[in-house]
Design a protein around this motif. Structure first.
Motif, PDB file in Angstrom:
ATOM      1  N   LEU B 153     192.035 -78.815 -26.984  1.00  0.00           N
ATOM      2  CA  LEU B 153     191.577 -77.965 -25.875  1.00  0.00           C
ATOM      3  C   LEU B 153     192.733 -77.164 -25.295  1.00  0.00           C
ATOM      4  O   LEU B 153     192.587 -75.970 -24.997  1.00  0.00           O
ATOM      5  CB  LEU B 153     190.919 -78.827 -24.795  1.00  0.00           C
ATOM      6  CG  LEU B 153     189.616 -79.510 -25.232  1.00  0.00           C
ATOM      7  CD1 LEU B 153     189.119 -80.478 -24.163  1.00  0.00           C
ATOM      8  CD2 LEU B 153     188.540 -78.464 -25.544  1.00  0.00           C
ATOM      9  N   ALA B 154     193.881 -77.814 -25.173  1.00  0.00           N
ATOM     10  CA  ALA B 154     195.058 -77.122 -24.632  1.00  0.00           C
ATOM     11  C   ALA B 154     195.477 -75.982 -25.562  1.00  0.00           C
ATOM     12  O   ALA B 154     195.774 -74.875 -25.117  1.00  0.00           O
ATOM     13  CB  ALA B 154     196.204 -78.120 -24.444  1.00  0.00           C
ATOM     14  N   ALA B 155     195.484 -76.264 -26.862  1.00  0.00           N
ATOM     15  CA  ALA B 155     195.892 -75.236 -27.830  1.00  0.00           C
ATOM     16  C   ALA B 155     194.901 -74.065 -27.833  1.00  0.00           C
ATOM     17  O   ALA B 155     195.280 -72.905 -27.982  1.00  0.00           O
ATOM     18  CB  ALA B 155     195.991 -75.837 -29.227  1.00  0.00           C
ATOM     19  N   LEU B 156     193.618 -74.385 -27.648  1.00  0.00           N
ATOM     20  CA  LEU B 156     192.623 -73.320 -27.588  1.00  0.00           C
ATOM     21  C   LEU B 156     192.818 -72.491 -26.323  1.00  0.00           C
ATOM     22  O   LEU B 156     192.739 -71.257 -26.347  1.00  0.00           O
ATOM     23  CB  LEU B 156     191.204 -73.915 -27.621  1.00  0.00           C
ATOM     24  CG  LEU B 156     190.789 -74.556 -28.951  1.00  0.00           C
ATOM     25  CD1 LEU B 156     189.435 -75.245 -28.814  1.00  0.00           C
ATOM     26  CD2 LEU B 156     190.733 -73.520 -30.084  1.00  0.00           C
ATOM     27  N   LYS B 157     193.111 -73.194 -25.217  1.00  0.00           N
ATOM     28  CA  LYS B 157     193.287 -72.503 -23.938  1.00  0.00           C
ATOM     29  C   LYS B 157     194.457 -71.521 -23.996  1.00  0.00           C
ATOM     30  O   LYS B 157     194.372 -70.394 -23.495  1.00  0.00           O
ATOM     31  CB  LYS B 157     193.505 -73.537 -22.823  1.00  0.00           C
ATOM     32  CG  LYS B 157     193.226 -72.965 -21.441  1.00  0.00           C
ATOM     33  CD  LYS B 157     193.261 -74.040 -20.377  1.00  0.00           C
ATOM     34  CE  LYS B 157     193.162 -73.383 -18.994  1.00  0.00           C
ATOM     35  NZ  LYS B 157     193.415 -74.358 -17.924  1.00  0.00           N
ATOM     36  N   VAL B 158     195.550 -71.979 -24.635  1.00  0.00           N
ATOM     37  CA  VAL B 158     196.709 -71.094 -24.816  1.00  0.00           C
ATOM     38  C   VAL B 158     196.284 -69.803 -25.513  1.00  0.00           C
ATOM     39  O   VAL B 158     196.825 -68.728 -25.269  1.00  0.00           O
ATOM     40  CB  VAL B 158     197.790 -71.827 -25.655  1.00  0.00           C
ATOM     41  CG1 VAL B 158     198.847 -70.847 -26.180  1.00  0.00           C
ATOM     42  CG2 VAL B 158     198.431 -72.930 -24.852  1.00  0.00           C
ATOM     43  N   ARG B 159     195.312 -69.914 -26.402  1.00  0.00           N
ATOM     44  CA  ARG B 159     194.826 -68.761 -27.169  1.00  0.00           C
ATOM     45  C   ARG B 159     193.728 -67.997 -26.433  1.00  0.00           C
ATOM     46  O   ARG B 159     193.098 -67.094 -26.994  1.00  0.00           O
ATOM     47  CB  ARG B 159     194.308 -69.244 -28.526  1.00  0.00           C
ATOM     48  CG  ARG B 159     195.434 -69.647 -29.485  1.00  0.00           C
ATOM     49  CD  ARG B 159     194.921 -70.491 -30.635  1.00  0.00           C
ATOM     50  NE  ARG B 159     195.940 -70.698 -31.659  1.00  0.00           N
ATOM     51  CZ  ARG B 159     196.906 -71.617 -31.563  1.00  0.00           C
ATOM     52  NH1 ARG B 159     196.991 -72.396 -30.494  1.00  0.00           N
ATOM     53  NH2 ARG B 159     197.804 -71.739 -32.530  1.00  0.00           N
ATOM     54  N   GLY B 160     193.440 -68.442 -25.201  1.00  0.00           N
ATOM     55  CA  GLY B 160     192.431 -67.738 -24.411  1.00  0.00           C
ATOM     56  C   GLY B 160     191.008 -68.103 -24.778  1.00  0.00           C
ATOM     57  O   GLY B 160     190.064 -67.403 -24.432  1.00  0.00           O
ATOM     58  N   ILE B 161     190.860 -69.194 -25.508  1.00  0.00           N
ATOM     59  CA  ILE B 161     189.512 -69.605 -25.922  1.00  0.00           C
ATOM     60  C   ILE B 161     189.044 -70.734 -25.020  1.00  0.00           C
ATOM     61  O   ILE B 161     189.588 -71.846 -25.059  1.00  0.00           O
ATOM     62  CB  ILE B 161     189.509 -70.061 -27.403  1.00  0.00           C
ATOM     63  CG1 ILE B 161     189.980 -68.912 -28.285  1.00  0.00           C
ATOM     64  CG2 ILE B 161     188.120 -70.547 -27.805  1.00  0.00           C
ATOM     65  CD1 ILE B 161     190.275 -69.319 -29.719  1.00  0.00           C
ATOM     66  N   THR B 162     188.045 -70.447 -24.206  1.00  0.00           N
ATOM     67  CA  THR B 162     187.540 -71.484 -23.299  1.00  0.00           C
ATOM     68  C   THR B 162     186.060 -71.753 -23.530  1.00  0.00           C
ATOM     69  O   THR B 162     185.554 -72.815 -23.204  1.00  0.00           O
ATOM     70  CB  THR B 162     187.752 -71.057 -21.833  1.00  0.00           C
ATOM     71  OG1 THR B 162     187.244 -69.717 -21.664  1.00  0.00           O
ATOM     72  CG2 THR B 162     189.228 -71.077 -21.474  1.00  0.00           C
ATOM     73  N   ILE B 205     189.265 -67.493 -38.297  1.00  0.00           N
ATOM     74  CA  ILE B 205     190.126 -68.664 -38.237  1.00  0.00           C
ATOM     75  C   ILE B 205     191.033 -68.599 -36.999  1.00  0.00           C
ATOM     76  O   ILE B 205     191.562 -67.539 -36.668  1.00  0.00           O
ATOM     77  CB  ILE B 205     190.937 -68.782 -39.537  1.00  0.00           C
ATOM     78  CG1 ILE B 205     191.621 -70.138 -39.646  1.00  0.00           C
ATOM     79  CG2 ILE B 205     191.938 -67.642 -39.681  1.00  0.00           C
ATOM     80  CD1 ILE B 205     192.104 -70.447 -41.055  1.00  0.00           C
ATOM     81  N   ILE B 206     191.170 -69.723 -36.322  1.00  0.00           N
ATOM     82  CA  ILE B 206     192.118 -69.834 -35.205  1.00  0.00           C
ATOM     83  C   ILE B 206     193.421 -70.348 -35.810  1.00  0.00           C
ATOM     84  O   ILE B 206     193.673 -71.556 -35.878  1.00  0.00           O
ATOM     85  CB  ILE B 206     191.566 -70.787 -34.112  1.00  0.00           C
ATOM     86  CG1 ILE B 206     190.225 -70.229 -33.595  1.00  0.00           C
ATOM     87  CG2 ILE B 206     192.581 -70.944 -32.989  1.00  0.00           C
ATOM     88  CD1 ILE B 206     189.459 -71.199 -32.704  1.00  0.00           C
TER      89      ILE B 206
END
Lengths: 668, 668
Positions: B153-162, B205-206
């Motif tokens: 979740l943290a890594a996604l958040k860094v990428r602006g994905i919530t 792909i993320i």
């Protein structure tokens, strides 16, 4: 290629159903691309020669005194204008027309060029040290002499053959320097057949009797008799085989009730599924495809200026003196009514459209040949693409086939140019016809395992006393790609092993691209251990992501020579030493083994031209791809061979910005 | 193979027109070869498992306490009776039926065998050190855990994905030993995708975020973040592409008004044009052809006891840590509803007949899958043979296609078994679907020549920020040829250069036949410079001229590995090291890379079995041919790849005494 007897007798006969059935469907069954019709012909500088043009050439030569009784025409072809002239030409402009003629008289070879529009002989000159392609008349003449030769008659008598009405003795050209007699002479070598009990002579070889002849002097030089062998007697009348449906066969019919989906304009431009091209039917190399381009949105994008077969090399692999000379360059050494022969009702589907072509006679007069080419759309029953993702999506495909058939005596090759909807051209060669056979003493294979008549073996016993000899086939295709324009480069994307050390992985391959700067760098030897992607790019035209636009030549099943490159036969097929050559466009460089392939010292054509190691980067270049296969004959290949297909692809590579068949309809 | 999200959702939906159109033609549109119907099912020892049989296996396992809540089924397959049992079996006899099951529970792997008729558990045992094929339920379970992991979740958040509703994180199995964590554990590794703005996740792909998970412990072990990269945003909704005819397209229709020319008996025997065979649809390897024989006059002659795909090896060639682990053994590592997925209306022509199959669920229950295979006759528009001799003769041909489609997430492979009238079986693989892509920082190729994003390069930029990665495909086919009976030998006809000195010729090749006596002698590495004809002969059956009867395996375009054979990935695809292997028939040797291909030490299956170097002469032998191709992606391959076909032939060689299609009818 083997003996040629009766190849052309009644050659224009086709099954009567052919026209009828097509006509019944409302399709024009026979279009003459090469004949004057309602419109003035020719329509284009690259069109084949018309009847009127043949006669102009003939008359100019005759009037200038170059068509004597002892003169034979070995070749009479359109002399293509250079590309710049064709590019500058527009419909309505005067059409530049020239013809190149090769003549032979009393063993000498001459070249002539005639400007057709002005009815002018541009030049006529002797070409020393070369031999013209052999003509039907020369072969017939020497055959008639051979069959009357007392030495031949004596050898036949020893074999118990006295009824000469079914015997043919046919010296044919030699491609390489087999005999000292070839020096400065027009020499043929060959054997006799006896058609008694059959309606054709393949497999009826009178083995052990060989005749050396001088075509120029019309004289038999030597008759060699290495001893009689039994005449093979097995039934070879394959054309009389019953034609009967196997049990349960039901009709499977393709129909195109609204007619074909391609169009042929009044002036011979063909359009189909974004493709545009022209073609002519050339007596030496068969179908020549021209000005192939692809309509990509608003842009009509050039792909290939010209594509055609260039030469065929078929060496046999027998050490016996009666056989080791057999090595054919089938396009260049025979005129014989033209390389391609008429197609029949079993060659193309009923809905196909047929095309007429012309070939020169031995005296330079036009021979009209119906059905030399056919064109049809084919149902592939294959998806152009598909993907399963929450259910299926995909699109079915169809394709356009332009077919001709090269016939070299015994062998037949179907030559297909297949246009796919996805921008790919598939070039396919279907080998069929009759394999070449040698008389042998064996009637049965005695070896315990039944692996062959001898080890090592030179062929397969296909009938008692009859061995089909091992051989190779090499087809050189000349592909003048012009990807988005004439100036292209040849890019070799070599896959190179690379050592890495991530995640316990130690070895991958990466792509090392390079641009071949010279002809030497453009020579490609296929090697499973050194794979490469071979692409012709336009360094000045880039797609939306920045890649140079390109077309790839993608080999499929093929073979390479394994004999010594110094072998005299292999030298005349020297183009087969590399599977790809790339040369700068040079209008006179058309034939991979050279223009004159009889009694050749070898290494002519591509090996000779590329000695200069010319620049091939960012210039107008030509690709030469050689497709090959080795042929150890099976019993199944006798008495006529089931078609064996080989092919290669000319396919877009970063030419389009994405898959060009995304939007095909579901009904193909 | 890539991520697997939603592969099976709605997987049974097919276009409604499919059945309707076939039914309108009076053809039974959907035949279930594997389902109980009017007749008692199964009909034959080699038939696939029926619904009732699946449930018997399930219930026996459940009743014996081996199907706990933590248990997943990785494989549930027919256990074929050994050949002797099948040979001895006759219709009417009791049908021997067994199933092999692989189960996994808390990271441990178990094998079970159930005798179906007696409802008896024959054995149930733990297999240490191996991992079962991964099931859908396991993948779903770990995905649900991953998407809740705070590190993810943290890594996604860094990428602006919530918005997580469109995000999927999917560790998938590892074929080779990438991480120390794999030792004794059931480990997966993978990445996340964000489907936002698309209806599928390929190309979304993320990149830079990788997840190491333990399937057995249902636990995320590590989250690796190598830094964010831009999300590729190019349109990937290829299935929404317009489907529109190109200008001038006219209908091109195949009809078979009297129905198909093949027959399928009440008990599933298929007959067509002298061919006889059976098949089943296997969850692991797809179509399995059985008991292929050819009616030759009065003799029904065995050709192949069994033919099927055995394994697929698809290694990617990227050195980055997030990518170098990607190496798939697509048949053996995934259960996932079965290797082959339903065919749609764009995969087979309307006249095709479709077949239903079954695959086990993650709990060992039968999943009914319609349209897993299709069968149709195809018009080739090609002559079976032709010859021009005083006019034309020849015969047109048709063929029978048995098709299925393996779908491995992104990639689709059409798998065709094509029966020709001339006794040849052509096995064709059509690669299509979506190429695997990696997120990259580049949006454009900057190099002057536009040859690639970097040199050496690891892929092709197919859209901004999206690179399709270089890779290979290797398909191992297991071909249990029984030419005129089970006892065969493998004959290698090597073409060997030979020095001669006749007629100025110095070099030819001759055939040096040999019988491979041992497995080592049967390993063939293709090499253009060392060509050979590869034939399976029956040393006890001879044709009329004395040759042992045989069937040849004739490779066509293919590729061989060029990375180090010691590479950990290459080792798991060790079968690709030789293009042909020959083993003595051993019932349990079915999968070229071994039964268990996850976290494998490599060199399992063929490399392991053949260490014994067993006798392969004059005994029951099995051929393993590997077809391969390297894939440097073109822009044209995106967003879905035009079908690229590769094939090889299984063809008679001295099996018949002459051409078996001489007597075909003119109407094919």
């Amino acid at each position: 290629m083997g003996t040629l007897k009766s190849l052309l007798a009644n050659s224009t006969s086709v099954k009567s159903g052919l026209f009828k059935s097509s006509l019944a469907m409302g399709i024009v069954a026979c279009i003459s691309l090469n004949a004057p019709g309602q419109q003035a012909y020719p329509h284009h500088p690259l069109d084949g020669l018309s009847t009127a043009e043949y006669w102009t050439v003939h008359d100019v030569l005759a009037q200038s005194g170059h068509l004597t009784e002892s003169t034979f025409v070995g070749s009479l072809l359109l002399h293509e204008p250079v590309k710049d002239v064709v590019f500058a030409w527009h419909p309505g402009d005067a059409i530049p027309r020239e013809a190149d003629v090769v003549l032979t008289s009393e063993g000498k070879t001459f070249e002539a060029r005639v400007d057709i529009n002005s009815r002018k002989l541009e030049f006529y000159k002797e070409i020393p040290g070369v031999q013209a392609p052999i003509s039907e008349a020369e072969l017939n003449a020497i055959s008639e002499i051979a069959i009357k030769d007392p030495r031949v008659l004596a050898a036949l008598k020893v074999r118990g053959i006295t009824d000469l009405s079914t015997v043919a003795c046919e010296p044919i050209p030699l491609t390489f320097r087999v005999f000292p007699e070839e020096e400065g002479h027009r020499i043929g070598y060959g054997d006799c057949t006896d058609q008694h009990g059959a309606y054709h002579a393949w497999g009826r070889i009178i083995e052990g009797l060989y005749i050396l002849a001088d075509f120029g002097q019309q004289k038999i030089l030597k008759v060699i008799d290495t001893g009689a062998l039994p005449m093979p007697r097995e039934d070879i009348n394959f054309e009389e085989a019953d034609a009967r449906a196997r049990p349960g066969t039901t009709p499977l019919t393709v129909s195109q009730p609204q007619g074909p989906a391609y169009t042929i304009s009044n002036t011979g431009d063909i359009s189909w599924q974004n493709w545009h091209f022209r073609f002519r039917l050339d007596p030496r190399i068969g179908t020549v495809i021209n000005q192939v381009s692809y309509q990509d949105g608003d842009r009509l994008r050039p792909v290939m200026y010209e594509g055609s077969l260039s030469e065929m090399y078929v060496p046999y692999m027998e050490k016996d003196a009666g056989w080791s000379w057999r090595s054919f360059l089938d396009a260049g050494e025979f005129l014989y009514g033209g390389l391609i022969k008429p197609l029949g009702a079993d060659d193309c589907p009923e809905r196909a459209e047929f095309f007429t072509g012309y070939a020169p006679s031995s005296k330079g007069q036009p021979l009209r040949r119906e059905n030399l080419g056919c064109l049809f759309e084919r149902v592939t029953d294959n998806p152009a693409w598909r993907h399963f993702e929450n259910g299926n999506s995909g699109r079915m495909s169809r394709e356009l086939v332009l077919r001709s058939a090269a016939v070299l005596g015994n062998y037949d090759y179907l030559l297909d140019w297949i246009f796919q909807q996805d921008g790919t051209i598939r070039v396919a060669v279907g080998a069929t016809g009759v394999v070449e056979t040698k008389g042998v003493k064996e009637t049965h294979v005695e070896d315990k395992m039944g692996v062959g008549p001898a080890e090592p073996s030179y062929g397969t016993l296909v009938a008692p006393n009859l061995m089909a000899v091992n051989h190779d086939h090499y087809f050189s295709f000349r592909l003048d790609l012009d990807v988005d324009g004439a100036k292209n480069s040849f890019m070799v994307d070599r896959m190179v092993p690379q050592t890495i050390s991530t995640n316990n992985r130690t070895s991958i391959w990466a792509v090392q691209p390079s641009i071949a700067k010279t002809e030497k760098e453009g020579m490609i030897n296929l090697d499973y251990k050194r794979p490469a992607m071979l692409t012709f790019i336009n360094p000045s035209v880039h797609g939306k992501l920045g890649y140079a636009t390109g077309y790839e030549i993608m080999p499929a099943a093929t073979a390479v020579p394994i004999v010594s490159p110094d072998d005299a036969s292999q030298r005349v097929g020297g183009f087969s030493l590399h599977q790809m050559w790339v040369t700068p466009y040079e209008p006179e460089e058309r034939y991979a083994a050279g223009t004159y392939v009889s009694s050749s010292p070898g290494m002519q054509g591509l090996p000779e031209w590329t000695k200069a190691n010319r620049n091939i980067e960012d210039t107008d270049i030509v690709a030469w791809y050689t497709l090959g296969f080795h042929h150890i004959v099976r019993l199944e290949d006798w008495p006529v061979m089931p078609t064996l297909w080989h092919d290669f692809l000319i396919r877009p590579s970063n030419f389009f910005d994405q898959n060009p068949v995304l939007t095909l309809p579901h009904q193909p």
